[in-house]
Design a protein around this motif. Structure first.
Motif, PDB file in Angstrom:
ATOM      1  N   THR A  32       0.845  -1.187   0.000  1.00 52.80           N
ATOM      2  CA  THR A  32       0.000   0.000   0.000  1.00 52.80           C
ATOM      3  C   THR A  32       0.884   1.241   0.000  1.00 52.80           C
ATOM      4  O   THR A  32       1.904   1.277   0.692  1.00 52.80           O
ATOM      5  CB  THR A  32      -0.902   0.027   1.260  1.00 52.80           C
ATOM      6  OG1 THR A  32      -1.655  -1.177   1.331  1.00 52.80           O
ATOM      7  CG2 THR A  32      -1.832   1.214   1.258  1.00 52.80           C
ATOM      8  N   ASP A 145     -13.235   1.435   2.653  1.00 50.01           N
ATOM      9  CA  ASP A 145     -12.761   0.878   1.393  1.00 50.01           C
ATOM     10  C   ASP A 145     -13.675   1.388   0.283  1.00 50.01           C
ATOM     11  O   ASP A 145     -14.866   1.059   0.254  1.00 50.01           O
ATOM     12  CB  ASP A 145     -12.802  -0.649   1.476  1.00 50.01           C
ATOM     13  CG  ASP A 145     -12.227  -1.321   0.249  1.00 50.01           C
ATOM     14  OD1 ASP A 145     -11.945  -0.635  -0.749  1.00 50.01           O
ATOM     15  OD2 ASP A 145     -12.069  -2.547   0.296  1.00 50.01           O
ATOM     16  N   SER A 150      -8.667   0.961  -3.409  1.00 53.92           N
ATOM     17  CA  SER A 150      -8.478   2.288  -2.823  1.00 53.92           C
ATOM     18  C   SER A 150      -9.261   2.411  -1.525  1.00 53.92           C
ATOM     19  O   SER A 150     -10.308   1.805  -1.364  1.00 53.92           O
ATOM     20  CB  SER A 150      -8.952   3.376  -3.789  1.00 53.92           C
ATOM     21  OG  SER A 150      -8.201   3.344  -4.968  1.00 53.92           O
ATOM     22  N   GLU A 151      -8.742   3.220  -0.629  1.00 54.57           N
ATOM     23  CA  GLU A 151      -9.440   3.493   0.626  1.00 54.57           C
ATOM     24  C   GLU A 151      -9.173   4.921   1.059  1.00 54.57           C
ATOM     25  O   GLU A 151      -8.189   5.538   0.651  1.00 54.57           O
ATOM     26  CB  GLU A 151      -9.026   2.503   1.712  1.00 54.57           C
ATOM     27  CG  GLU A 151      -7.559   2.510   2.038  1.00 54.57           C
ATOM     28  CD  GLU A 151      -7.135   1.372   2.957  1.00 54.57           C
ATOM     29  OE1 GLU A 151      -7.663   0.246   2.834  1.00 54.57           O
ATOM     30  OE2 GLU A 151      -6.274   1.625   3.807  1.00 54.57           O
ATOM     31  N   TYR A 178      -5.579   9.118   1.557  1.00 53.45           N
ATOM     32  CA  TYR A 178      -6.007   8.322   0.411  1.00 53.45           C
ATOM     33  C   TYR A 178      -4.924   7.273   0.192  1.00 53.45           C
ATOM     34  O   TYR A 178      -3.752   7.613   0.051  1.00 53.45           O
ATOM     35  CB  TYR A 178      -6.175   9.185  -0.833  1.00 53.45           C
ATOM     36  CG  TYR A 178      -6.522   8.381  -2.061  1.00 53.45           C
ATOM     37  CD1 TYR A 178      -7.797   7.835  -2.230  1.00 53.45           C
ATOM     38  CD2 TYR A 178      -5.574   8.149  -3.041  1.00 53.45           C
ATOM     39  CE1 TYR A 178      -8.102   7.088  -3.348  1.00 53.45           C
ATOM     40  CE2 TYR A 178      -5.879   7.408  -4.172  1.00 53.45           C
ATOM     41  CZ  TYR A 178      -7.147   6.875  -4.309  1.00 53.45           C
ATOM     42  OH  TYR A 178      -7.457   6.127  -5.416  1.00 53.45           O
ATOM     43  N   VAL A 180      -3.737   3.469  -1.802  1.00 49.90           N
ATOM     44  CA  VAL A 180      -3.954   2.548  -2.920  1.00 49.90           C
ATOM     45  C   VAL A 180      -3.185   1.270  -2.624  1.00 49.90           C
ATOM     46  O   VAL A 180      -1.991   1.319  -2.310  1.00 49.90           O
ATOM     47  CB  VAL A 180      -3.456   3.162  -4.251  1.00 49.90           C
ATOM     48  CG1 VAL A 180      -3.608   2.168  -5.389  1.00 49.90           C
ATOM     49  CG2 VAL A 180      -4.186   4.447  -4.558  1.00 49.90           C
TER      50      VAL A 180
END
Length: 182
Positions: A32, A145, A150-151, A178, A180
């Protein structure tokens, strides 16, 4: 220590501290990457952060959900009011083991972690002085999520030396992250 040598030396110390945590990680490639930014409630403080996480193999079921862990490394740029006017900038490097709890089948999660961070110089504003560059980094987050790896999360970060040196007013930051996943 000369200022020009401080950041490489501190980066090496944090990296050495990351090695035991990396034993939990699946491999050396981050899973991530993230960017976050936000203000502090005092001193005109604003921060922008980039970082990466390495997930651990460890997992545990709890309260109808799952706990997971990750090792997080971040680099932040801070800007705060300077004594006498104007602004002063800071660089922060951090290493934090993070724990995440996600309810079963839910898109939201809660994260918490306590690690170490270091500033490139002493934090000094017109109203506050943090006596040490080395600090603990306490982190709490509520995330969601949003799909396709992406979250997004709302985060609170508190930097403090835990009372090892005085004064220790602590530094709070609030941020939106943010992230990914690969």
């Amino acid at each position: 220590m000369p200022r020009s040598a401080r950041i490489p030396c501190l980066a090496a110390v944090l990296l050495a501290g990351a090695l035991p945590l990396a034993a939990f990680a699946q491999d050396w490639r981050p899973a991530t990457v993230f960017v976050q930014g936000g203000p502090g409630p005092k001193d005109g403080l604003k921060a922008v952060t980039v970082g990466a996480q390495w997930p651990w193999v460890w997992r545990s079921e709890f309260a109808g959900g799952e706990f997971t862990g990750a090792t997080e490394v971040f680099l932040s740029g801070w800007r705060a009011d300077a004594p006498g006017g104007g602004h002063r900038t800071y660089a922060q490097l951090g290493l934090v083991p993070m724990f995440r709890w996600r309810p079963a089948q839910a898109p939201w999660f809660v994260e918490a972690g306590i690690g170490l961070s270091v500033l490139d110089k002493q934090y000094v504003t017109a109203n506050r002085v943090q006596s040490s560059e080395w600090n603990f980094s306490d982190n709490l987050a509520l995330g969601y999520d949003i799909g396709k790896g992406s979250e997004v999360s709302l985060r609170w970060q508190h930097s403090s030396n835990g009372g090892a040196r005085k004064p220790n007013p602590g530094i709070n930051l609030y941020a939106v992250r943010y992230a990914v996943k690969f």
